[in-house]
Scaffold this motif. Structure first.
Motif, PDB file in Angstrom:
ATOM      1  N   ARG A 529       0.818  -1.208   0.000  1.00  9.37           N
ATOM      2  CA  ARG A 529       0.000   0.000   0.000  1.00  9.37           C
ATOM      3  C   ARG A 529       0.860   1.269   0.000  1.00  9.37           C
ATOM      4  NH1 ARG A 529      -3.854  -1.262   5.024  1.00  9.37           N
ATOM      5  NH2 ARG A 529      -1.868  -2.138   5.749  1.00  9.37           N
ATOM      6  N   SER A 530       0.263   2.331  -0.538  1.00  6.42           N
ATOM      7  CA  SER A 530       0.838   3.682  -0.470  1.00  6.42           C
ATOM      8  C   SER A 530       2.244   3.746  -1.051  1.00  6.42           C
ATOM      9  CB  SER A 530       0.843   4.180   0.987  1.00  6.42           C
ATOM     10  OG  SER A 530      -0.478   4.298   1.474  1.00  6.42           O
ATOM     11  N   ASN A 531       2.346   3.384  -2.328  1.00  3.54           N
ATOM     12  CA  ASN A 531       3.548   3.589  -3.110  1.00  3.54           C
ATOM     13  C   ASN A 531       3.143   4.257  -4.423  1.00  3.54           C
ATOM     14  OD1 ASN A 531       6.131   2.349  -1.865  1.00  3.54           O
ATOM     15  ND2 ASN A 531       4.566   0.799  -1.438  1.00  3.54           N
ATOM     16  N   VAL A 549      -2.904  -3.639  -1.790  1.00  2.00           N
ATOM     17  CA  VAL A 549      -2.140  -2.832  -2.757  1.00  2.00           C
ATOM     18  C   VAL A 549      -2.793  -1.469  -2.951  1.00  2.00           C
ATOM     19  CG1 VAL A 549      -1.172  -4.831  -3.940  1.00  2.00           C
ATOM     20  CG2 VAL A 549      -3.363  -3.894  -4.701  1.00  2.00           C
ATOM     21  N   ALA A 550      -3.514  -0.977  -1.970  1.00  2.00           N
ATOM     22  CA  ALA A 550      -4.239   0.291  -2.082  1.00  2.00           C
ATOM     23  C   ALA A 550      -3.281   1.465  -2.259  1.00  2.00           C
ATOM     24  CB  ALA A 550      -5.103   0.506  -0.845  1.00  2.00           C
ATOM     25  N   ASP A 551      -3.835   2.581  -2.789  1.00  2.00           N
ATOM     26  CA  ASP A 551      -3.124   3.853  -2.866  1.00  2.00           C
ATOM     27  C   ASP A 551      -1.847   3.756  -3.689  1.00  2.00           C
ATOM     28  OD1 ASP A 551      -4.891   5.451  -1.061  1.00  2.00           O
ATOM     29  OD2 ASP A 551      -4.241   3.966   0.391  1.00  2.00           O
ATOM     30  N   LEU A 573      -7.858  -3.159  -2.940  1.00  2.82           N
ATOM     31  CA  LEU A 573      -7.351  -2.592  -4.194  1.00  2.82           C
ATOM     32  C   LEU A 573      -7.718  -1.122  -4.309  1.00  2.82           C
ATOM     33  CD1 LEU A 573      -8.507  -5.435  -6.660  1.00  2.82           C
ATOM     34  CD2 LEU A 573      -6.433  -5.357  -5.272  1.00  2.82           C
ATOM     35  N   SER A 574      -8.089  -0.496  -3.219  1.00  4.99           N
ATOM     36  CA  SER A 574      -8.690   0.833  -3.262  1.00  4.99           C
ATOM     37  C   SER A 574      -7.711   1.902  -3.759  1.00  4.99           C
ATOM     38  CB  SER A 574      -9.213   1.216  -1.871  1.00  4.99           C
ATOM     39  OG  SER A 574      -8.164   1.233  -0.920  1.00  4.99           O
ATOM     40  N   GLN A 599     -12.851   0.702  -3.337  1.00  9.39           N
ATOM     41  CA  GLN A 599     -13.277   2.083  -3.557  1.00  9.39           C
ATOM     42  C   GLN A 599     -12.228   2.878  -4.327  1.00  9.39           C
ATOM     43  OE1 GLN A 599     -12.755   5.368  -1.895  1.00  9.39           O
ATOM     44  NE2 GLN A 599     -10.988   4.833  -0.635  1.00  9.39           N
ATOM     45  N   GLY A 600     -12.698   3.887  -5.054  1.00 11.32           N
ATOM     46  CA  GLY A 600     -11.785   4.792  -5.729  1.00 11.32           C
ATOM     47  C   GLY A 600     -11.118   4.211  -6.945  1.00 11.32           C
ATOM     48  N   ASN A 601     -11.862   3.431  -7.753  1.00  7.33           N
ATOM     49  CA  ASN A 601     -11.343   2.896  -9.003  1.00  7.33           C
ATOM     50  C   ASN A 601     -12.320   3.222 -10.126  1.00  7.33           C
ATOM     51  OD1 ASN A 601      -8.742   1.175  -8.611  1.00  7.33           O
ATOM     52  ND2 ASN A 601     -10.014   0.616  -6.851  1.00  7.33           N
ATOM     53  N   ASN A 602     -12.233   2.505 -11.242  1.00  7.74           N
ATOM     54  CA  ASN A 602     -13.126   2.735 -12.379  1.00  7.74           C
ATOM     55  C   ASN A 602     -13.871   1.462 -12.764  1.00  7.74           C
ATOM     56  OD1 ASN A 602     -12.360   5.528 -12.908  1.00  7.74           O
ATOM     57  ND2 ASN A 602     -10.372   4.687 -13.532  1.00  7.74           N
ATOM     58  N   PHE A 603     -14.207   0.646 -11.770  1.00 10.92           N
ATOM     59  CA  PHE A 603     -14.977  -0.552 -12.047  1.00 10.92           C
ATOM     60  C   PHE A 603     -16.379  -0.178 -12.506  1.00 10.92           C
ATOM     61  CE2 PHE A 603     -11.977  -2.212  -8.748  1.00 10.92           C
ATOM     62  CZ  PHE A 603     -11.325  -3.125  -9.570  1.00 10.92           C
TER      63      PHE A 603
END
Length: 947
Positions: A529-531, A549-551, A573-574, A599-603
């Motif tokens: 996360r957060s990379n 693997v978020a952010d 996966l947000s 959340q915060g994707n284009n699904f």
């Protein structure tokens, strides 16, 4: 004389025959030796497949000869035969370093005379347990623990009715649909071990009927429901462990003086109630305080008070433990001590194991710990220790494990400091303020680390010595400043052993080579996360439990290969750029998956049917995507769901009243969709019983405000203001030889004080309703005052009419109130000035009249809070009030005694209140427009006496 000799001949012949037989034992049957050799050939011998070969020396299966050379399998290592028949009755291949899949047609299942079978501590490559085990109907002992099995435990296991010992523990990818179905025929069980097997059922009452049971291990099984009290009273039960089952409820019954129970571990559960006085009949239970008499137990070698009820800030209360000079193991983890490490512990020179994690320790790590020269394990995580690590710690030459995770330690640590610690295999310094330095020329170290935690250690690059490590099980480099690409050699590090990888919160941009899959076949936890990652391999290995693997800036579609992650617990996966539709196989995970955050994707497309019966899902966040269509009805199967966020999509449906049956649901966010229609009345009496955050804003809901729902929402009423814990999902898994706790804090985005705010953590006492930007009409009910636990109430941008309820003044915890963009009329109640926590207030764009109240927070609100109300006057507006306008009532020293409301229609006129017999009486007089006689509207308040 000859007659006597003739009589002895048969006897001498029998003796001779028996002696000859004893000199020539019965040989192994050819078909059984052949079956054993075939079983051997079906696996590879791999040293890395043994859990710990040093503790469990591998069986020498290489001594098993080929057919035609030495087929007497009874002499082979690990094989036991019946001396009379020659049949194989026992097979112990524990820690034999076997690697490969267990097949359904395995020759093992032809050994039908087996009574004891031990295959523990091998690696069966995440294969399923074949149902062929049921053919071994004579088994009394079966041990498949620590063997990397996965999938469902075959229902035919219940046919092994002669079993007295069954151990399937530490196969975290194993699942059991019904514990009752497994044990219902195993009435002779004495020992049952299912630690870290995922069980999707409550504990059945039938376990209380297993009168032979001596040990019962159900650690970390995800059990839920109520624990049958009858199990505690089993006549032979000595060891009961059900720890790390946070949804398991129960209580302790009265214990008989004859109870054989010696070990009882319940921490990490939801057991409640009073400790029975008869608990004194049990000789190994935890206590509320450490009595001074503990110091008399001078022969004690092991003391385990793990997560007991002890509370103390007085070091003298632990001084008695310093007298226990023969202690070799002292475990105080989870006790709220709030003190420095007691100096009396310097006398415990025989200690090899010291665990004081999560005990609120303060001060510095004392240098006298160097006196404990026998220490092999020092656990001090999750405390408030300060200062630098004393140099003396690096003189503990026998130290194998040093865990200082999450303290306030500072200073500089170098790799060279560990030169004397030649046995150190686990080093955890993460989440401190330590700077870890290595010389750029340092390529290797004598230590072969299994666990290395260097999170938040001010690293700017991968330490070079890591490239020579080949025995890592856990590697934490999170919260550092490592930039650029992840080196190629990282993916070749400890390929066969690595289970936990945490590279989160750095500045990685990618990898310096392209590869299709992760190279760690035993990986359980992957946290990136957060990379700034833009691409990843398609999917992690099937053993993965946490895929975080978020952010990042990841793109593309979610591969259907994700369906192979049959034991997945958390998928995050947000906040990436994923697109496409979701694989329908996500519903296959509902018995294992607890966290789903996309959340915060284009699904786009329809939301799959995510929850099957028995779902373990606790958090579902699909917000800020482009999902469309209906809200899937299968969500009603998510009986353990605590947070559901479907906001900011394109859903087109009516209000999902059927979600009211979810008794654990606490947060429901459906804002910014195309939801429509009347919310209506609840379909059950206790709909949404635990809900305390509701966001239906920016939809097309019509009709009256759904106050009938609010009446049953006890969590929106006054709650414990001292409860400042955060909402999170907690679990623990066995990884790297440790119980690894996993905390996943719930998050959300809502509109508060006029702006969108991201809450990375949600405090337990936060209560909010946002029904703004809909088409609700009618009046705001006076009942709203009963929900006095609110912090946020937003009813703006609707078609509400009538007056602002006076009862809003009872919402004493309210911080944000927005009633703007409606058709409200009348005056702003002066009672609102009593809301001393009110930081945001907006009644603009209404039809309000009269003087704006002043005092307390109201003196801080700007013009915009009251704009576009043509009848309002007074500060902060520029419009001044006429002289005859009413002066606002005093806001101090007023306490409501009684509220009696009688609804009548009249034209409002206000008469200044007078003091009558200590009461303030406000009488509202009007012209009644009905023919029938009406009651006058009287509101009574008592003024506090002056002191």
């Amino acid at each position: 004389m000859s007659t006597r000799l003739l009589f002895l001949i048969p006897l001498l012949h029998a003796i001779a025959t028996n002696c000859f037989a004893s000199r020539q034992p019965v040989l192994c049957h050819d078909d059984e030796s052949s079956a054993l050799l075939q079983f051997k050939k079906s696996f590879h011998w791999n040293l890395n497949s043994c859990v710990d070969p040093s503790d469990y020396p591998p069986k020498n299966i290489s001594s098993w000869k080929v057919e035609g050379v030495d087929t007497d399998c009874c002499s082979w290592d690990g094989v036991e035969c019946n001396e009379e028949t020659g049949h194989v009755i026992g097979l112990d291949l524990s820690s034999s370093c076997l690697y490969g899949s267990m097949l359904s047609n395995s020759s093992l299942f032809s050994l039908v005379h087996l009574r004891r079978l031990n295959l523990a501590y091998n690696h069966f490559n995440s294969s399923q347990i074949p149902s062929g085990f049921s053919r071994l109907s004579r088994l009394t002992y079966l041990n498949l623990s620590n063997s990397s099995f996965s999938g469902q435990i075959p229902s035919k296991f219940s046919e092994l009715s002669k079993l007295t010992s069954l151990d399937l523990s530490f196969n975290s990818e194993l699942h059991l649909r019904s514990l009752q179905g497994l044990v219902q025929n195993l009435t002779g069980l004495k020992d049952l071990g299912l630690r870290y097997v995922q069980i999707s059922s409550p504990v059945p009452e039938i376990l209380g009927n297993l009168s032979c049971l001596r040990t019962l291990y159900l650690t970390g099984c995800g059990l839920h429901g109520k624990f049958p009290p009858g199990i505690f009273k089993l006549p032979n039960l000595q060891d009961l462990r059900v720890v790390y089952n946070p949804d398991l409820m129960g209580y302790l019954p009265e214990f008989y003086s004859s109870s054989p129970l010696k070990i009882l571990s319940l921490w990490g559960t939801s057991f409640s109630g009073k400790l029975p006085d008869s608990i004194g009949n049990l000789n190994s239970l935890r206590v509320r305080s450490i009595p001074p008499s503990f110091g008399n137990l001078t022969q004690l070698t092991i003391l385990d008070l793990y997560y007991s009820f002890i509370r103390s800030s007085n070091p003298s209360s632990l001084s008695c433990l310093g007298k226990l000079s023969k202690l070799t193991s002292l475990i105080l983890q989870g006790i709220n001590l709030t003190m420095e490490i007691p100096s009396s512990f310097a006398n415990l020179t025989q200690l090899t194991y010291l665990d004081m994690g999560s005990t609120q320790l303060m001060g510095r790590i004392p240098s006298w710990l160097a006196n404990l020269t026998q220490l092999t394990t020092l656990h001090l995580p999750f405390n408030k220790l300060q200062g630098s690590i004393p140099i003396s710690i690096f003189e503990l030459k026998k130290l194998e494990i040093l865990n200082l995770y999450s303290n306030h330690l500072s200073g500089t640590v170098t790799l060279e400091m560990f030169t004397n610690l030649k046995f150190l295999t686990s080093l955890v310094l993460s989440l401190n303020k330590i700077s870890f330095l290595t010389k750029t020329s340092t390529n290797a170290t004598q230590n072969k680390f299994e666990i290395l935690g260097l999170g938040s250690c001010n690293l700017r690059h991968f330490p070079n010595f890591l490239s020579k490590q080949d025995q890592f099980q856990g590697l934490d480099l999170s919260y550092n400043n490592i930039r650029g690409q992840i080196p190629k050699w990282v993916w070749n590090t400890s390929r066969e052993t690595l289970k936990l990888v945490n590279f989160s919160h750095n500045f990685f941009t990618g990898f310096d080579q392209h590869f299709e899959k992760f190279s760690w076949p035993q990986l359980q936890i992957l946290d990136l996360r957060s990379n700034n990652l833009r691409a990843l391999p398609l999917i992690p290995p099937p053993s993965t439990l946490y895929y975080l693997v978020a952010d990042n800036m990841l793109q593309g579609e979610v591969s259907p290969l994700i369906c192979k992650l049959s034991s997945l617990h958390s998928l995050d996966l947000s906040n990436n750029n994923f697109r496409g539709t979701l694989p329908h196989c996500l519903s296959n995970f509902s018995n294992t998956l607890s966290i789903l955050n996309l959340q915060g994707n284009n699904f786009h497309g329809m939301i799959p049917q995510l929850c099957a019966k028995g779902s373990r899902m606790k958090m579902i966040d699909l917000s800020q995507n482009q999902f469309e269509g209906l809200i899937p009805r299968s969500l009603s199967n998510c009986k353990m769901l605590e947070i559901l966020n479907l906001g900011s999509n394109q859903l087109n449906d009516v209000f999902p009243s059927w979600l009211g049956t979810l008794s654990e649901l606490r947060v429901l966010i459906l804002r910014r969709n195309g939801l429509y229609g009347i919310v209506g009345s609840p379909t059950t009496i206790f709909a949404f019983p635990k809900l305390h955050i509701l966001d239906l804003s920016s939809n097309k809901f019509t009709g009256k405000l759904p106050f009938e729902y609010f009446q049953s929402w006890k969590y929106m009423k006054k709650i414990d203001a001292d409860n400042f814990t955060y909402m999170l999902e907690f679990t623990s898994i066995l990884s790297c030889g440790f119980d690894v706790p996993q905390y996943y804090p719930y998050s959300m985005t809502i509109i508060n004080k006029g702006r969108e705010i991201m809450y990375s953590k949600i405090i337990e006492i936060f209560v909010a309703i946002d029904l703004s930007s809909n088409e609700f009409n009618g009046k705001i009910s006076e009942f709203i005052g009963n929900l006095n636990g609110f912090q946020l109430l937003n009813l703006s941008n609707n078609n509400l009419i009538g007056h602002i309820p006076l009862s809003l003044g009872d919402l004493t915890t309210l911080e944000s109130l927005d009633l703007s963009q409606n058709k409200l009329s009348g005056r702003i109640p002066w009672q609102l000035t009593q809301l001393t926590f009110l930081g945001s207030f907006n009644v603009s764009h209404n039809q309000l009249t009269g003087l704006i109240p002043h005092g307390n927070q109201f003196d801080t609100f700007e013009n915009s809070s009251f704009a576009e109300n043509l009848g309002l006057c007074g500060n902060p507006l520029s419009k001044k009030c006429e002289n005859h306008e009413q002066v606002p009532l005093p806001s101090s020293g007023i306490k409501e005694v009684q509220d009696s409301w009688f609804h009548v229609e009249f034209d409002w006129k206000i008469i200044l209140p007078g003091y009558v017999s200590g009461l303030i009486i406000g009488v509202v007089v009007g012209n009644v427009v009905t023919e029938k006689r009406q009651c006058w509207f009287v509101r009574t308040r008592r003024r506090q006496p002056k002191r």
